[in-house]
Design an enzyme around this catalytic site. Structure first.
Site, mmCIF file in Angstrom:
data_model
loop_
_atom_site.group_PDB
_atom_site.id
_atom_site.type_symbol
_atom_site.label_atom_id
_atom_site.label_comp_id
_atom_site.label_asym_id
_atom_site.label_seq_id
_atom_site.Cartn_x
_atom_site.Cartn_y
_atom_site.Cartn_z
ATOM 1 N N ASN A 16 -2.869 6.595 -1.388
ATOM 2 C CA ASN A 16 -2.261 5.448 -0.732
ATOM 3 C C ASN A 16 -3.414 4.525 -0.339
ATOM 4 O O ASN A 16 -4.189 4.861 0.542
ATOM 5 C CB ASN A 16 -1.482 5.967 0.485
ATOM 6 C CG ASN A 16 -1.004 4.895 1.414
ATOM 7 O OD1 ASN A 16 -0.741 5.172 2.569
ATOM 8 N ND2 ASN A 16 -0.894 3.682 0.945
ATOM 9 N N MET A 32 0.850 -1.212 0.000
ATOM 10 C CA MET A 32 0.000 0.000 0.000
ATOM 11 C C MET A 32 0.866 1.236 0.000
ATOM 12 O O MET A 32 1.038 1.870 1.015
ATOM 13 C CB MET A 32 -0.871 0.015 1.258
ATOM 14 C CG MET A 32 -1.931 -1.058 1.280
ATOM 15 S SD MET A 32 -3.339 -0.639 0.316
ATOM 16 C CE MET A 32 -4.132 -2.242 0.233
ATOM 17 N N CYS A 33 1.419 1.554 -1.012
ATOM 18 C CA CYS A 33 2.288 2.751 -1.151
ATOM 19 C C CYS A 33 2.502 3.530 0.162
ATOM 20 O O CYS A 33 1.790 3.320 1.131
ATOM 21 C CB CYS A 33 1.694 3.718 -2.168
ATOM 22 S SG CYS A 33 1.077 2.978 -3.677
ATOM 23 N N ARG A 34 3.441 4.387 0.151
ATOM 24 C CA ARG A 34 3.705 5.314 1.249
ATOM 25 C C ARG A 34 3.802 6.700 0.634
ATOM 26 O O ARG A 34 4.371 6.834 -0.464
ATOM 27 C CB ARG A 34 5.046 5.020 1.954
ATOM 28 C CG ARG A 34 5.254 3.589 2.431
ATOM 29 C CD ARG A 34 4.541 3.291 3.727
ATOM 30 N NE ARG A 34 3.124 3.089 3.522
ATOM 31 C CZ ARG A 34 2.269 2.781 4.506
ATOM 32 N NH1 ARG A 34 2.691 2.675 5.725
ATOM 33 N NH2 ARG A 34 0.998 2.606 4.247
#
Ligand code: GLN
Length: 259
Positions: free
Chosen positions: A126, A1-3
């Site tokens: 995100n 989950m992206c940052r």
């Protein structure tokens, strides 16, 4: 989950903001601490948008009203030695950056990496829209055809950006745009993770919607990030279903309507 991370404050190099902190975005790309089951590392590209400082820096933090420069790549942030060299030389008072972990079924391409941009805006998502693409077809059907055929990439985040941009173009207050999209997408795609981050170089707007978010106000600066870049206690965890509106030296939290 992206940052993702946004900072507005006294100018400093991109390296100092993104690469140098002990748990900065660089470390969060290969050793994130709070992914909540959405992948393990953020190897599927990165992006950085910043507001160039004008001569004399008279425009205020980030060069208020300016147009950002946006750089992005499908490579992992940690493997891009060119960026590391550039980041040590670019100073800015406002930056929004992200490292990506592609959701299953979504392509790894440069144009899928945040931040997305238009005019003075930079945006990142995100999270994940549950049931994509079918669940987003309803909300997306309100968009102009031109926006749909020029999406940055066939991803949930790119559609969310198109929805945000349409709201901003319509003159709606950015806080209302983000909260409205969280509610609309949650109704169409229950269970989605919708951490949105938006800036115009003077203010950061960010939502915490089923995912991690923290904010730090210190030294006439404000930073909003998926994970604290250094140890607490400087950082405040943003409670779930809240919106942060942050300017240098100050941030405010507002509850969002949720299920
Ligand atoms: N779902 C988005 C994408 O694939 C965002 C990914 C994420 O937050 N990990 O680009």
């Amino acid at each position: 989950m992206c940052r993702h991370l946004g900072r507005i404050g006294p100018p400093q190099t991109l390296a100092r903001t993104l690469l140098d902190p002990e748990h900065g975005l660089l470390r969060q790309s290969y050793a994130p601490a709070d992914m909540r089951g959405g992948g393990t590392i953020n190897a599927d590209g990165y992006g950085v948008g910043w507001y160039p400082q004008g001569p004399g820096d008279g425009a205020g933090p980030g060069g208020a009203g300016g147009t950002p420069v946006r750089l992005r790549s499908a490579r992992p942030l940690w493997s891009d030695t060119s960026f590391a060299a550039l980041a040590g030389t670019v100073r800015t008072g406002a930056v929004l950056a992200a490292v990506r972990s592609a959701t299953v079924g979504m392509p790894v391409v440069e144009t899928a990496a945040a931040p997305f941009t238009d005019g003075r805006w930079l945006f990142s998502h995100n999270g994940v829209v549950r049931g994509w693409p079918d669940s987003l077809a309803g909300p997306a059907s309100a968009l102009p055809v031109r926006d749909l055929i020029t999406l940055d990439a066939p991803t949930d985040s790119a559609v969310l950006w198109a929805l945000v941009r349409a709201g901003l173009r319509g003159g709606t207050d950015p806080a209302a745009v983000l909260s409205g999209i969280c509610e609309q997408v949650e109704a169409a795609a229950p269970g989605s993770r919708l951490n949105l981050l938006l800036t115009d170089g003077t203010t950061l707007w960010a939502t915490a919607w089923r995912h991690a978010l923290a904010v730090r106000t210190r030294d006439h600066a404000v930073t909003v990030a998926s994970e604290p870049t250094e140890d607490f206690p400087d950082w405040t965890r943003v409670p779930d279903r809240h919106l942060v509106v942050a300017r240098p030296g100050r941030h405010d939290l507002y509850p969002l309507a949720g299920p």
